[in-house]
Design a protein around this motif. Structure first.
Motif, PDB file in Angstrom:
ATOM      1  N   LEU A 172      45.012  35.516  44.516  1.00 20.41           N
ATOM      2  CA  LEU A 172      44.502  34.776  45.662  1.00 20.41           C
ATOM      3  C   LEU A 172      43.824  33.480  45.236  1.00 20.41           C
ATOM      4  O   LEU A 172      44.027  32.421  45.848  1.00 20.41           O
ATOM      5  CB  LEU A 172      43.504  35.647  46.447  1.00 20.41           C
ATOM      6  CG  LEU A 172      44.090  36.771  47.301  1.00 20.41           C
ATOM      7  CD1 LEU A 172      42.969  37.670  47.816  1.00 20.41           C
ATOM      8  CD2 LEU A 172      44.889  36.196  48.462  1.00 20.41           C
ATOM      9  N   ARG A 174      43.911  32.036  41.960  1.00 22.11           N
ATOM     10  CA  ARG A 174      44.791  31.277  41.062  1.00 22.11           C
ATOM     11  C   ARG A 174      44.032  30.319  40.144  1.00 22.11           C
ATOM     12  O   ARG A 174      44.525  29.257  39.790  1.00 22.11           O
ATOM     13  CB  ARG A 174      45.851  30.521  41.871  1.00 22.11           C
ATOM     14  CG  ARG A 174      46.678  31.404  42.773  1.00 22.11           C
ATOM     15  CD  ARG A 174      47.691  30.603  43.564  1.00 22.11           C
ATOM     16  NE  ARG A 174      48.738  30.084  42.700  1.00 22.11           N
ATOM     17  CZ  ARG A 174      49.815  30.769  42.299  1.00 22.11           C
ATOM     18  NH1 ARG A 174      49.985  32.027  42.698  1.00 22.11           N
ATOM     19  NH2 ARG A 174      50.725  30.216  41.526  1.00 22.11           N
ATOM     20  N   LEU A 245      47.854  41.996  49.022  1.00 23.93           N
ATOM     21  CA  LEU A 245      47.446  40.723  49.607  1.00 23.93           C
ATOM     22  C   LEU A 245      47.610  39.591  48.597  1.00 23.93           C
ATOM     23  O   LEU A 245      48.049  38.485  48.945  1.00 23.93           O
ATOM     24  CB  LEU A 245      45.989  40.812  50.066  1.00 23.93           C
ATOM     25  CG  LEU A 245      45.437  39.604  50.822  1.00 23.93           C
ATOM     26  CD1 LEU A 245      46.212  39.387  52.121  1.00 23.93           C
ATOM     27  CD2 LEU A 245      43.951  39.814  51.145  1.00 23.93           C
ATOM     28  N   GLY A 246      47.279  39.861  47.344  1.00 21.47           N
ATOM     29  CA  GLY A 246      47.477  38.857  46.308  1.00 21.47           C
ATOM     30  C   GLY A 246      48.944  38.520  46.111  1.00 21.47           C
ATOM     31  O   GLY A 246      49.304  37.353  45.918  1.00 21.47           O
ATOM     32  N   ALA A 249      50.079  36.265  48.918  1.00 24.23           N
ATOM     33  CA  ALA A 249      49.597  34.900  48.704  1.00 24.23           C
ATOM     34  C   ALA A 249      50.403  34.201  47.623  1.00 24.23           C
ATOM     35  O   ALA A 249      50.706  33.009  47.725  1.00 24.23           O
ATOM     36  CB  ALA A 249      48.120  34.924  48.339  1.00 24.23           C
ATOM     37  N   SER A 250      50.764  34.952  46.591  1.00 21.17           N
ATOM     38  CA  SER A 250      51.559  34.373  45.512  1.00 21.17           C
ATOM     39  C   SER A 250      52.955  34.011  45.995  1.00 21.17           C
ATOM     40  O   SER A 250      53.498  32.959  45.634  1.00 21.17           O
ATOM     41  CB  SER A 250      51.659  35.365  44.343  1.00 21.17           C
ATOM     42  OG  SER A 250      52.448  34.849  43.303  1.00 21.17           O
ATOM     43  N   ALA A 252      53.716  33.157  48.974  1.00 22.56           N
ATOM     44  CA  ALA A 252      53.603  32.021  49.880  1.00 22.56           C
ATOM     45  C   ALA A 252      53.517  30.696  49.145  1.00 22.56           C
ATOM     46  O   ALA A 252      53.754  29.635  49.737  1.00 22.56           O
ATOM     47  CB  ALA A 252      52.368  32.183  50.770  1.00 22.56           C
ATOM     48  N   GLU A 253      53.209  30.743  47.840  1.00 26.05           N
ATOM     49  CA  GLU A 253      53.114  29.515  47.063  1.00 26.05           C
ATOM     50  C   GLU A 253      54.473  28.849  46.873  1.00 26.05           C
ATOM     51  O   GLU A 253      54.575  27.673  46.585  1.00 26.05           O
ATOM     52  CB  GLU A 253      52.512  29.815  45.695  1.00 26.05           C
ATOM     53  CG  GLU A 253      51.045  30.186  45.744  1.00 26.05           C
ATOM     54  CD  GLU A 253      50.170  29.016  46.154  1.00 26.05           C
ATOM     55  OE1 GLU A 253      50.534  27.881  45.790  1.00 26.05           O
ATOM     56  OE2 GLU A 253      49.158  29.229  46.830  1.00 26.05           O
TER      57      GLU A 253
END
Length: 307
Positions: A172, A174, A245-246, A249-250, A252-253
């Motif tokens: 999350l 990074r 969740l992490g 988020a990863s 989505a990068e």
């Protein structure tokens, strides 16, 4: 060999060695909790021997390994978060393990496995050695007992689970330092400090590190609203959710599929350049031994552009 097995092998090689995260884990997760436990036990034994007027309560098995169970997982999670956040920022890590879920799972297995072994092993040593070295205070402590066995086994399980949550936090944020500070700050400042906030003391019973210690059978003042077995289930759900969740988020990068790796390989123009760049990456990441050589050979084949 499956993609997960290759990723686990590469992660273990990179984390190992005197220049890798393994040395930091060894120092923080083993030496520091052992030193604190020994210092507290020695001081308690010394006070108990001073005079009959000074009374020190004998320690039970369920209260003998608190520092190991509380400090070792925190140290492991801190280094895990630092390593995971650093990996999330390196482009070559994306090419070595194109699937972010596989890379994160491999890191959880490697660092979580070390955390479990360190916590369980150090807890067993503490429960076995303390009554022999400090009999006045720790004479009633028993490793071979129901409470002792639970602390050894469950302590390792909860340490493993917490490393998954640490990886989720790292993905999350990074940023290595931010991830490390977030994990340590949460465990050592927010969780114990929230009990001092008026009207918020009840929230401490739901904190992850607090539940990890409680699940092992350690005596606590603010016990969670469920049994120790319930604390394991709660912690597993919480850590899995943080890990997932992490990963989201990863993802989505941006894409981290094979197309990116192929594009990078094509951009180099030839096999020699690709292999040289891979060698530099491996040289920075791991020590010079047989395992990195094998990893280098595998990586050079992976990054070779199509003819």
């Amino acid at each position: 060999m499956t993609a997960l097995a290759r990723a686990v092998r590469a992660e273990a090689v990179r984390a190992g060695g005197l220049r890798g995260a393994g040395a930091v884990l060894l120092a923080l997760a083993i030496a520091a909790p052992a030193a604190v436990t020994l210092a507290v036990a020695a001081l308690s034994e010394h006070v108990a021997r001073l005079a009959s007027s000074v009374q020190v309560t004998a320690v039970a098995t369920t209260n003998a390994a608190y520092w190991v169970l509380s400090l070792t997982p925190v140290a492991c999670c801190a280094v895990t978060a630092y390593a995971a956040a650093g990996s999330a920022r390196r482009e070559w890590d994306r090419f070595l393990v194109p699937n972010p879920a596989v890379g994160a799972a491999a890191r959880w297995l490697v660092f979580g496995g070390f955390a479990a072994a360190a916590t369980s092993g150090l807890t067993a040593i503490a429960l076995a050695a303390l009554p022999l070295v400090f009999p006045r205070v720790y004479g009633d402590v028993r490793l071979v007992s129901g409470a002792g066995a639970r602390m050894v086994v469950v302590g390792g399980v909860t340490a493993f689970l917490l490393c998954g949550a640490a990886i989720g936090v790292a993905l999350l944020l990074r940023h290595p330092v931010a991830a490390l500070v977030a994990v340590v700050g949460w465990a050592e400042i927010i969780e114990p400090g929230i009990a001092l906030v008026p009207g918020a003391a009840n929230a401490q019973r739901y904190m992850p590190f607090h539940n990890a210690v409680y699940a092992s059978g350690q005596e606590l003042i603010f016990a969670p609203p469920w049994s120790p077995d319930g604390a394991i289930a709660y912690l597993a759900a919480l850590c899995t959710a943080a890990f997932a969740l992490g990963l989201l988020a990863s993802a989505a990068e941006g894409p981290r599929g094979r197309g990116g790796a192929h594009h990078a390989g094509t951009a180099t123009g030839n096999r020699a350049t690709s292999t040289l760049e891979t060698a530099r990456f491996v040289q920075r990441s791991v020590d010079h031994d047989a395992a990195p050589v094998r990893l280098l050979v595998t990586s050079s084949r992976t990054f070779a552009p199509s003819r």
